[in-house]
Design a protein around this motif. Structure first.
Motif, PDB file in Angstrom:
ATOM      1  N   GLN A  39       1.092  -0.671  -0.163  1.00  0.00           N
ATOM      2  CA  GLN A  39      -0.184   0.421   0.036  1.00  0.00           C
ATOM      3  C   GLN A  39       1.141   1.188  -0.347  1.00  0.00           C
ATOM      4  OE1 GLN A  39      -2.504   0.613   3.419  1.00  0.00           O
ATOM      5  NE2 GLN A  39      -3.543   1.571   2.611  1.00  0.00           N
ATOM      6  N   LEU A  40       0.200   2.155  -1.008  1.00  0.00           N
ATOM      7  CA  LEU A  40       0.759   3.689  -0.557  1.00  0.00           C
ATOM      8  C   LEU A  40      -0.301   4.324   0.069  1.00  0.00           C
ATOM      9  CD1 LEU A  40       2.443   3.656  -4.316  1.00  0.00           C
ATOM     10  CD2 LEU A  40       3.698   4.211  -1.642  1.00  0.00           C
ATOM     11  N   GLN A  41       0.496   5.147   0.965  1.00  0.00           N
ATOM     12  CA  GLN A  41      -0.662   6.015   1.395  1.00  0.00           C
ATOM     13  C   GLN A  41      -0.241   7.732   1.864  1.00  0.00           C
ATOM     14  OE1 GLN A  41      -3.686   4.829   3.328  1.00  0.00           O
ATOM     15  NE2 GLN A  41      -4.181   7.241   3.430  1.00  0.00           N
ATOM     16  N   CYS A 101       3.500  10.711   1.149  1.00  0.00           N
ATOM     17  CA  CYS A 101       3.461   9.766   1.297  1.00  0.00           C
ATOM     18  C   CYS A 101       4.382   8.178   1.540  1.00  0.00           C
ATOM     19  CB  CYS A 101       3.331   9.605  -0.789  1.00  0.00           C
ATOM     20  SG  CYS A 101       2.935   7.366  -1.194  1.00  0.00           S
ATOM     21  N   GLY A 129      -0.801   5.257  -5.093  1.00  0.00           N
ATOM     22  CA  GLY A 129      -1.317   5.882  -3.518  1.00  0.00           C
ATOM     23  C   GLY A 129      -2.783   6.598  -3.771  1.00  0.00           C
TER      24      GLY A 129
END
Length: 123
Positions: A2-4, A21, A114
């Motif tokens: 995951q990229l947040q 990120c 993201g």
């Protein structure tokens, strides 16, 4: 994996904002990472990219000299410092990661994305 993305918001023209990120689920230390943006009714465009080691950066002409991309020491985090913001910078900003050391400017070369963070610049 995951990229947040985080840190978006509403600012006035001329102000600054930093978006972040963070990657999880795997290491991104051997990936180049970039920011793209998409304004309403427009295609998603490359904004800024940084090589795997942080030593090479690239920008779209419209943000050159105003935006600064950087990576955290663990290289799983990427930042975009946006200065002298203009109304035309208003968009959803997406972070992305591509395998390999070097920056790529085409969105179809990126494996991980993201969820996007909204940046709105009022005049």
């Amino acid at each position: 994996v995951q990229l947040q993305a985080s840190g978006g918001g509403l600012v006035q023209a001329g102000e600054s904002l930093r978006i972040s990120c963070s990657g999880s689920g795997r290491t991104f230390s051997d990936y180049a990472m970039s920011w793209f943006r998409q304004a309403p009714g427009k295609d998603r465009e490359f904004v800024a990219g940084i090589s795997w080691d942080g030593n090479t950066v690239g920008y779209v002409d419209s943000v050159q000299g105003r935006f600064i991309i950087s990576r955290g020491s663990a290289r799983n985090t990427v930042y975009l410092q946006m200065n002298s913001l203009k109304p035309e910078d208003t968009a959803v900003y997406y972070c992305a990661a591509t395998p390999g050391p070097w920056i790529k400017r085409q969105r179809n070369e990126y494996n991980y994305w993201g969820q996007g963070t909204q940046v709105t610049v009022s005049s």
